[in-house]
Design an enzyme around this catalytic site. Structure first.
Site, PDB file in Angstrom:
ATOM      1  N   ASP A   1       0.790  -1.226   0.090  1.00 16.19           N
ATOM      2  CA  ASP A   1       0.031  -0.004  -0.011  1.00 16.19           C
ATOM      3  C   ASP A   1       0.997   1.398   0.068  1.00 16.19           C
ATOM      4  OD1 ASP A   1      -1.914   1.712  -0.048  1.00 16.19           O
ATOM      5  OD2 ASP A   1      -3.284   0.694   1.649  1.00 16.19           O
TER       6      ASP A   1
HETATM    7  C1  NOJ Z   1      -3.876   4.006   0.194  1.00 19.11           C
HETATM    8  C2  NOJ Z   1      -5.038   3.167   0.372  1.00 19.11           C
HETATM    9  O1  NOJ Z   1      -5.326   2.259   1.255  1.00 19.11           O
HETATM   10  C3  NOJ Z   1      -5.152   2.046  -0.922  1.00 19.11           C
HETATM   11  O2  NOJ Z   1      -6.519   1.388  -0.914  1.00 19.11           O
HETATM   12  C4  NOJ Z   1      -5.074   2.771  -2.420  1.00 19.11           C
HETATM   13  O3  NOJ Z   1      -5.302   1.793  -3.627  1.00 19.11           O
HETATM   14  C5  NOJ Z   1      -3.820   3.803  -2.159  1.00 19.11           C
HETATM   15  N1  NOJ Z   1      -3.709   4.570  -1.292  1.00 19.11           N
HETATM   16  C6  NOJ Z   1      -3.643   4.306  -3.662  1.00 19.11           C
HETATM   17  O4  NOJ Z   1      -4.585   5.428  -3.718  1.00 19.11           O
END
Ligand code: NOJ
Length: 742
Positions: free
Chosen positions: A281
């Site tokens: 993530d």
């Molecule tokens: C953080 C989020 O937790 C995730 O779900 C998302 O895909 C990413 N950022 C990218 O935006």
């Protein structure tokens, strides 16, 4: 000479044929052999575009030069046929011309937006959910997107956690079915089709169990609960062919998911044989330093790559440390090759090596975005997602002959509000494609109905100066519709709330409007289950409209007028009070369950609250009524490898055509570990005309009766079971008992 020439042609032909018949794995291997270590590491590196960010940017390298130097393998937040092409052109200047992947959070639609995933889950309509993902994929793919960071398949039992809006709710069985449907929807007939995008099951794992419902918080969970409740939707995503996974920010029992070899290597890539790749993530590799699990970014890179995280989103930890780790013999090139191979395979499957621009097609983009057919589907899915919570005085459906309707509340004329969180409106939004609730009702009412409007109050402020006008308008109307709820970004990532009441003075507005004595219909727009006891107890008519997407206005009007008879059922338990959280239907009985709500003596209860929720999992009303009858089971004894056929009749006993979600629950009465008081194991959504009866069939087999025993083996145990079929987890209409023998 001719002989030589023919021989040469034959040789060339052989090469071409060989190239064509080479399997993707062979192509990947031959490319891998040409790559330097730096280029390999580049494939594991992902940056956001400069245009938009969905997390905290900590690094600001020269991305253009990096792409040309082969140091970036994929990007997020690049969208649009032209914009993605510009970046891809840079990749085509790199030594090996390895195309970039473009990923984006296409969570509930791309340009045409659909209900938030939690709302869609309330439809319990798997084909509709799959179709919504299909449309999202079609639009995104035409804009040059190869990859959506969806579906989020995290089970969530805590409505304070803002990201409940992004998942399918609290139940593992329903969540798994929806995970499967969404992956199928995004990936369509398979990668390489021009209207398919790679799915990404996230967040692996247990992100939804953040302590206290606070986003990014730790998770403390038994292995049993992890295996039984939180992981199955991820397994369903693998079974559906999900191309990628994203890991999660949280630690699980002290080990950050990003550096967790048990879940990524042993379970995902080992036991489940997942062949795709795992993305971190945003910054989650680097954050292992902040967690206190890694000494520094180098240590974090080591922990993440060995644990099975293939791509580093926005940490820069891989880019600056993996080569050194290889040189120091801390990790092997084989480990890196495995990660690179997984990514290249997907790039080949998508057809990017044949044509790196094949998804970025301005003409197709023009045809596909906001296509009227998509709006039609969005409207249908939105109507299916609405949950009718109360219709005590049968005010709904509204009569087409009403002379005057007052439409009141801060949500009535808003547009963006209908999208909710995670809508792709990165920099700007074209609101002409969003149907406000006001416009939807206007489109619906006939010439003879007058629509009056008053805002009443804001969503959050305490200013009541608009109440007087709202009351004045309400007094002129035959029916008052009030639209209240949460602001579009009060639920979502990093949007946890400790108090999940209806914000501001919106409930006070309802109190005043109720005093007018007019029939009042309340619409609640929200990205989570809210607590609204006064409204629930005092207002006769309540419709939970969540955040329904760009067709919200039309869909709500369809439901209010009975052009769509509501069929949604809650995918999450609605608490009476935040103090009851976490609250979910499939809990254990405990040794001291209360006999009833009044029973407080030495039992598992709150002195100051009933134990039951305000609205139960699976609950939702219709304008019609359904009768459940004639339950038959083929046998009352089942051998482990056998099965039981279940038959029942469902009759529409009301005056409207409608759909019912028939829910089948099971209770394992005695086990070597205690089992929940009931567990959803099957459901069917059935459409019936007034007076119509349909015979439904279910099958009970070993899988439905299995659980993790004391040694955490997935198995069955002989013994007694109860079968329950009903209209919600608390409205069981039919019961039968049976025995599992060896
Ligand atoms: C953080 C989020 O937790 C995730 O779900 C998302 O895909 C990413 N950022 C990218 O935006």
């Amino acid at each position: 000479m001719q002989k030589y020439f023919l021989g040469f042609v034959g040789f060339l032909f052989g090469i071409v044929t060989y190239a064509q018949t080479q399997t993707i794995d062979q192509k990947v291997d031959s490319l891998l052999q040409k790559m330097t270590l730096e280029e390999k590491i580049g494939q594991l590196n992902q940056y956001t575009s400069d245009w938009h960010q969905t997390g905290p940017i900590t690094i600001n390298p020269n991305k253009q030069a990096d792409i040309i130097n082969g140091q970036i393998g994929s990007m997020l937040n690049v969208m649009g046929a032209n914009y993605t092409r510009q970046y891809q052109e840079l990749a085509m200047q790199s030594r090996l011309k390895i195309p970039l992947l473009f990923g984006l959070d296409v969570i509930h639609g791309y340009k045409t937006t659909f209900p938030i995933p939690l709302a869609e889950a309330a439809s319990w309509d798997l084909p509709a959910i799959e179709l919504s993902a299909r449309v999202a994929a079609t639009e995104a793919a035409a804009s040059g997107i190869h990859w959506t960071f969806a579906p989020m398949v995290d089970i969530a039992r805590d409505p304070r956690w803002g990201r409940v809006m992004e998942g399918a709710g609290e139940d593992t069985y329903l969540g798994s079915k929806i995970a499967y449907a969404r992956v199928k929807g995004f990936q369509g007939d398979g990668l390489g089709n021009l209207n398919s995008v790679m799915a990404c099951a996230k967040h692996f794992a247990a992100y939804g169990a953040a302590v206290g419902g606070r986003d990014y918080n730790s998770v403390d969970m038994s292995e049993r609960m992890l295996l039984e409740t939180y992981l199955p939707p991820f397994k369903a995503a693998v079974d559906a062919g999900a191309a990628t996974f994203m890991n999660s920010f949280n630690d699980i029992n002290g080990i950050p998911a990003t550096g967790n070899a048990y879940i990524q290597r042993d379970i995902l890539k080992g036991k489940w044989n997942f062949q795709g790749f795992v993305l971190s993530d945003w910054g989650s590799i680097g954050e292992m330093v902040t967690h206190g699990y890694a000494k520094d970014p180098k240590d974090a890179a080591y922990l993440a790559i060995t644990a099975g995280s293939d791509v580093d989103m926005e940490s820069n930890a891989y880019r600056y440390n993996l080569a050194q780790l290889v040189q120091e013999n801390k990790i092997s090139v084989t480990l890196i090759d495995d990660a690179v191979r997984r990514i290249l395979r997907k790039k080949f499957e998508l057809g990017l090596f044949e044509d790196p621009y094949r998804y970025a097609d301005p003409t197709r983009q023009q045809e596909v975005l906001f296509n009227p057919e998509h709006a039609k589907i969005a409207r249908e899915v939105a109507a299916k997602s609405v949950v009718l919570l109360k219709n005590e005085k049968q005010i709904l459906p509204l009569s087409k002959d009403l002379k005057t309707i007052a439409f009141i509340g801060p949500m009535v004329k808003l547009k963006r509000a209908n999208h909710g969180f995670w809508a792709i409106d990165l920099k700007e939004i074209d609101s002409s494609y969003i149907v406000s609730q006001w416009e939807g009702l206007q489109n619906k009412v006939g010439k003879n109905t007058k629509l009056l409007y008053a805002k009443g109050c804001d969503i959050e402020s305490t200013d009541k100066s608009g109440f007087a006008q709202a009351i004045k308008v309400a007094k002129k109307a035959d029916v008052v519709i009030v639209s209240i709820g949460e602001r579009y970004n009060m639920s979502g990532e990093a949007k946890s709330r400790s108090n999940i009441g209806i914000p501001g003075v919106q409930e006070d507005l309802l109190k005043e409007l109720k005093k007018t004595g007019k029939p009042v219909v309340v619409l609640i727009n929200a990205g989570r289950p809210l607590v609204f006891n006064w409204t629930a107890d005092n207002m006769s008519t309540i419709v939970y409209t969540w955040w329904l997407g760009s067709e919200a206005g039309n869909a709500i009007a369809d439901v209010l007028y009975g052009d769509y008879n509501p069929s949604g059922k809650l995918p999450m338990t609605f608490p009476r009070d935040e103090g009851q959280i976490p609250i979910y239907y499939n809990h254990f009985n405990t040794g001291r369950p209360p006999k009833d709500e009044q029973d407080k003596i030495n039992v598992s209860a709150y002195l100051d609250l009933p134990s039951s929720p305000k609205y139960h999992f699976g609950f939702g009303l219709s304008y019609t009524t359904f009768q459940y009858s004639d339950l038959k089971i083929s046998q009352s004894q089942m051998q482990t490898d056998g099965s039981i056929d279940v038959e029942m009749k469902l009759t529409n006993t009301g005056e409207y055509a409608g759909a019912e979600v028939v829910q089948l629950y099971i209770k394992d009465i005695v086990g070597s570990v205690v089992r929940p008081i009931l567990e959803l194991k099957d459901f069917q959504k059935v459409n019936l005309a007034p007076g119509e009866t349909q015979t439904l069939h279910f099958k009970i087999d070993k899988e439905k009766l299995s659980f993790f025993n004391q040694r955490l083996e997935w198995t069955t145990e002989p013994g007694a079971f109860e079968l329950m079929i009903g209209a919600s987890s608390a409205d069981i209409r039919l019961r039968a008992n049976f025995e599992l023998t060896n």
